[in-house]
Design an enzyme around this catalytic site. Structure first.
Site, PDB file in Angstrom:
ATOM      1  N   LYS A  52     -49.256 -33.222 -50.372  1.00 17.07           N
ATOM      2  CA  LYS A  52     -49.717 -33.316 -51.793  1.00 17.07           C
ATOM      3  C   LYS A  52     -49.131 -34.526 -52.542  1.00 17.07           C
ATOM      4  CE  LYS A  52     -50.424 -28.414 -52.143  1.00 17.07           C
ATOM      5  NZ  LYS A  52     -50.169 -27.208 -52.994  1.00 17.07           N
ATOM      6  N   ARG A 107     -36.895 -36.143 -35.863  1.00 14.53           N
ATOM      7  CA  ARG A 107     -36.705 -35.579 -37.099  1.00 14.53           C
ATOM      8  C   ARG A 107     -35.884 -34.120 -36.939  1.00 14.53           C
ATOM      9  NH1 ARG A 107     -39.354 -34.391 -42.013  1.00 14.53           N
ATOM     10  NH2 ARG A 107     -39.917 -32.240 -42.393  1.00 14.53           N
ATOM     11  N   TYR A 166     -33.752 -24.482 -38.819  1.00 14.02           N
ATOM     12  CA  TYR A 166     -32.761 -25.603 -38.200  1.00 14.02           C
ATOM     13  C   TYR A 166     -31.307 -25.064 -37.954  1.00 14.02           C
ATOM     14  CZ  TYR A 166     -36.107 -29.136 -38.522  1.00 14.02           C
ATOM     15  OH  TYR A 166     -37.399 -29.944 -38.305  1.00 14.02           O
TER      16      TYR A 166
END
Length: 292
Positions: free
Chosen positions: A169, A240, A272
């Site tokens: 967005k 990442r 994570y």
């Protein structure tokens, strides 16, 4: 049904979702449409049994639970739209209980493996200099591939060592860069002008001077992983994921990692933590068990 699908996608395009997300939704709904056609079932006839039958069909075709859940979420959102528009009386997917996802965590590179990967590009060639800068930025910032490829020269500040990144967005976030990434960018910018034959503002581009694609970047990271002798399953998001887990290993708090990654939902970032625990348990076992 084709017209309804097109109307639906015209509507969700207004939500400023990424093209990849919209494409995934379209594939999911198209596949469901094909399933209904094969069954000879009309849209208004779809009920929870149809949904259960479709899930069984996906399972028989070897789809993972995570893929099935995403498919059902896509279909549920489509029916929600039809319900709001008065085309369906109710949403049949709301009566269906989602299967629990058994998370198969992606492979995380060790710090040593990351070092090997980052040492792969040849610093004596323009391509190697570009590739090195891209990989260093990916690991230094943890940004998504699409975010990396959408960077322009106006998004970097070498003096203050940060990058301005636009995520979902068009939400903007500022990500600090380490000294290694800054140095590689400084070197790259000296050859960038020579490579920029199309005179575009994107920070990185392919050897023809066009904006680099996700597939192009994937080939780059795959090449250096193979040349570095890394046996793990590597994809465009490996750096990442490794970025996030390495921060956790070194004591970063989960809230900071959420902000760096650009996650709107803390639950996504907490995945994570599970990846870190899995990695940590394996490391402790190897170091302490006499037969490891």
């Amino acid at each position: 049904m084709d017209n309804l699908i097109e109307q639906y996608f015209a509507e969700i395009r207004k939500k400023n979702l990424s093209l990849n997300t919209i494409d995934a939704y379209r594939r999911d709904i198209k596949k469901f449409h094909e399933f209904l056609d094969e069954k000879g079932e009309k849209l208004r006839e779809v009920d929870v049994i149809t949904i259960m039958s479709y899930v069984q069909y996906l399972q028989k075709n070897g789809r993972a639970n995570s893929s099935i859940v995403r498919n059902i979420v896509s279909i549920r959102n489509f029916f929600k739209y039809l319900e709001i528009k008065g085309i369906m009386d109710d949403n049949p997917v709301t009566q269906y209980e989602m299967p629990k996802i058994r998370r198969n965590f992606p492979d995380i590179l060790t710090i040593e493996e990351v070092e090997k990967l980052l040492m792969g590009p040849d610093g004596n060639t323009d391509k190697g200099i570009r590739d090195k800068a891209m990989l260093e930025i990916m690991y230094a910032t943890g940004m998504k591939v699409t975010e990396l490829l959408n960077l322009t020269i106006y998004d970097i500040n070498l003096k203050l060592s940060y990058i301005k990144c636009r995520g979902i967005k068009n939400k903007e976030r500022i990500i600090p860069m380490g000294s290694y990434a800054v140095k590689c960018l400084e070197i790259y910018l000296k050859v960038r002008t020579k490579l920029n034959v199309q005179n575009i503002d994107y920070l990185f581009f392919n050897l023809q001077g066009d904006k680099m694609t996700r597939q192009g970047f994937w080939k780059i990271i795959k090449q250096y992983a193979q040349e570095s002798g890394i046996k793990k399953k590597i994809n465009a998001y490996t750096l990442r994921h490794s970025f996030a887990v390495h921060l956790l290993q070194n004591g970063a708090d989960i809230k900071t990692i959420q902000e760096l990654l650009g996650h709107s939902d803390m639950a996504t970032t907490q995945i994570y933590s599970g990846m870190y625990r899995k990695t940590r348990i394996a490391e402790v076992y190897k170091k302490t068990h006499p037969r490891a």
